[in-house]
Design an enzyme around this catalytic site. Structure first.
Site, PDB file in Angstrom:
ATOM      1  N   PRO A   1      -6.619   8.602  -0.398  1.00 52.54           N
ATOM      2  CA  PRO A   1      -6.632   7.697   0.768  1.00 52.54           C
ATOM      3  C   PRO A   1      -5.829   6.414   0.589  1.00 52.54           C
ATOM      4  CG  PRO A   1      -8.800   8.633   0.440  1.00 52.54           C
ATOM      5  CD  PRO A   1      -7.973   9.079  -0.731  1.00 52.54           C
ATOM      6  N   CYS A   2      -5.124   6.042   1.658  1.00 59.89           N
ATOM      7  CA  CYS A   2      -4.239   4.877   1.641  1.00 59.89           C
ATOM      8  C   CYS A   2      -4.907   3.547   1.999  1.00 59.89           C
ATOM      9  CB  CYS A   2      -3.074   5.089   2.607  1.00 59.89           C
ATOM     10  SG  CYS A   2      -2.081   6.551   2.262  1.00 59.89           S
ATOM     11  N   PRO A   3      -5.956   3.522   2.857  1.00 65.53           N
ATOM     12  CA  PRO A   3      -6.488   2.234   3.327  1.00 65.53           C
ATOM     13  C   PRO A   3      -6.832   1.224   2.238  1.00 65.53           C
ATOM     14  CG  PRO A   3      -7.382   3.995   4.664  1.00 65.53           C
ATOM     15  CD  PRO A   3      -6.607   4.655   3.557  1.00 65.53           C
ATOM     16  N   PRO A   4      -7.283   1.640   1.030  1.00 68.31           N
ATOM     17  CA  PRO A   4      -7.585   0.624   0.018  1.00 68.31           C
ATOM     18  C   PRO A   4      -6.381  -0.217  -0.411  1.00 68.31           C
ATOM     19  CG  PRO A   4      -8.649   2.694  -0.542  1.00 68.31           C
ATOM     20  CD  PRO A   4      -7.709   2.983   0.595  1.00 68.31           C
ATOM     21  N   PHE A   5      -5.165   0.273  -0.148  1.00 73.50           N
ATOM     22  CA  PHE A   5      -3.972  -0.395  -0.653  1.00 73.50           C
ATOM     23  C   PHE A   5      -2.984  -0.833   0.431  1.00 73.50           C
ATOM     24  CE2 PHE A   5      -5.358   3.026  -3.555  1.00 73.50           C
ATOM     25  CZ  PHE A   5      -5.820   2.247  -4.599  1.00 73.50           C
TER      26      PHE A   5
END
Length: 426
Positions: free
Chosen positions: A86-90
């Site tokens: 998943p991309c949202p953390p970064f």
């Protein structure tokens, strides 16, 4: 070595990476994905039995130990462990919570390398992970992979360099067992860019739209990054306000999607131009030419999210080919220089047996800006690591504590937060 090269892909989405890796010669042993709609698309394109639906960190969905060197199922050594966690953390557009985001699975995925022991690893994410904010996080990942016996390297790649008509930078991690590392070469990006007009003008003009030639003049460049959105945020439009302005310059109305191409006499008064269909968006994401044979299932908004959140197949193909060549040892060993240094402050704190003062850290890390730079780096480290401080002889001293990220701990807060937000995660 067997002529069959197997990959396990985690967080597989709707198959952008899967398609590229299959084209590069890999066969899926497993493709693990949380979202039901994306799994339906995967099953429409891959053998149904290789698709595992559910939380990738749940051993009931798949157990990494079943694919390691000491497994009891007769599985041979895995060639590649890949994924687009998943991309949202970064992401720069988000809060960049990193290790504190319940969706963060990057550190967990890295820990599975020690269990599965694949010949190679390929993990991709957004450009935000390449920013200074995550220098310590990246260093931790590299150090862990090094301790497992892998040679690992990050590289920022651009979709436009692989024939994708879109500004879509992706931050890719490739790690190989030492035996294969010297045979790996990053794929080169082409200077030629495919434009939006070149990619989709035949689709936009399929009903004989009379303004097509004028539109093509506006669309003679690459698109902004397509944003697929999520169950929690974003619908079927082409991105936030700044992206919509960029689309408008291309003659595209980014406020939603069309069901079909314009009719011959269609006019778009008060609008920058026509809306795109999912088929057009898929081409802009890289599903065209030799990558056209892929079926998306589900309704329009779901299709768009699947397409918009995908890793462009041509990029996955290019990196997959480079890994395949290394595994086959086809090229002459390059003895390339691999950059393993991302955050010297983290590494010094990690190896220290006792607390270190600010002056000691500045000196050992050779920080040119001294204490102000150190304080900034410590502040960024605190997002993802516990950094213990105390006073000693009227001086603040530092010691590195635990990594905050989820790596499989049974008592980690990720479990409760994940279950609470399960319906919103995609």
């Amino acid at each position: 070595m067997s002529e069959t090269f197997e990959v396990i892909e985690i967080c597989a989405g709707a198959g952008g990476q899967a398609y590229g890796l299959e084209k590069a010669g890999f066969t899926h042993r497993l493709a693990v994905e949380l979202d039901h709609n994306a799994c339906t698309t995967l099953r429409a394109n891959l053998p149904e039995e290789v698709v595992a639906e559910g939380d990738v960190a749940d051993p009931e969905v798949w157990n990494p130990a079943d694919h390691g060197p000491d497994n009891d199922l007769g599985n041979r050594e895995l060639d590649l462990l890949a994924g687009g966690v998943p991309c949202p953390p970064f992401t720069i557009a988000g809060k960049q919570l990193g290790a504190n985001d319940e969706r963060d699975l990057f550190a967990w995925a890295v820990e599975q390398v020690a269990v599965v022991r694949p010949r190679a690893v390929m993990l991709e994410n957004v450009r935000g992970l390449s920013m200074p904010r995550f220098a310590g996080y990246r260093q931790h990942v590299l150090d862990r992979l090094t301790s497992f016996g892998y040679v690992a390297e990050w590289r920022l790649l651009h979709a436009a360099g692989f024939g994708v008509p879109q500004l879509r930078p992706r931050f890719v991690l490739v790690a190989l067992q030492a035996e294969y590392a010297d045979y790996f070469e990053w794929p080169e990006e082409s200077e030629h860019e495919t434009t939006v007009a070149e990619a989709i003008s035949d689709l936009l003009g399929k009903h004989g739209w009379k303004d097509l030639e004028d539109w093509k003049k506006k669309a003679n460049k690459i698109a902004p990054t397509i944003v697929g959105g999520s169950k929690k945020h974003g619908g079927a439009d082409l991105g936030p306000t700044r992206a919509k302005r960029a689309w408008a310059e291309l003659g595209v109305d980014a406020l939603g999607l069309a069901n079909d191409a314009p009719m011959p006499d269609d006019k778009f008064e008060g609008k920058p131009g026509p809306k795109l269909t999912n088929e057009m968006v898929a081409r802009i994401q890289g599903w065209f030419g030799e990558f056209s044979d892929w079926t998306f299932t589900g309704r329009k908004t779901s299709n768009y999210r699947q397409i918009g959140n995908a890793f462009p197949p041509p990029m996955a193909y290019a990196v997959g080919q480079a890994i395949m060549r290394a595994l086959k040892k086809e090229s002459v060993a390059s003895n390339r220089q691999v950059d393993q240094e991302h955050d010297p402050v983290y590494r010094i704190l990690r190896d220290a047996k006792d607390f270190l003062s600010a002056d000691q850290l500045v000196q050992q890390a050779e920080l040119p800006l001294g204490i102000p730079e150190l304080e900034k780096r410590i502040s960024m480290l605190r997002h993802d690591f516990h950094v213990v401080t105390k006073k000693r002889d009227n001086t603040i001293v530092y010691k590195l504590g635990e990594f905050k990220a989820f790596i499989g701990q049974e008592d980690h807060s990720r479990h409760d937060v994940f279950l609470k937000n399960r319906a919103k995660i995609s």
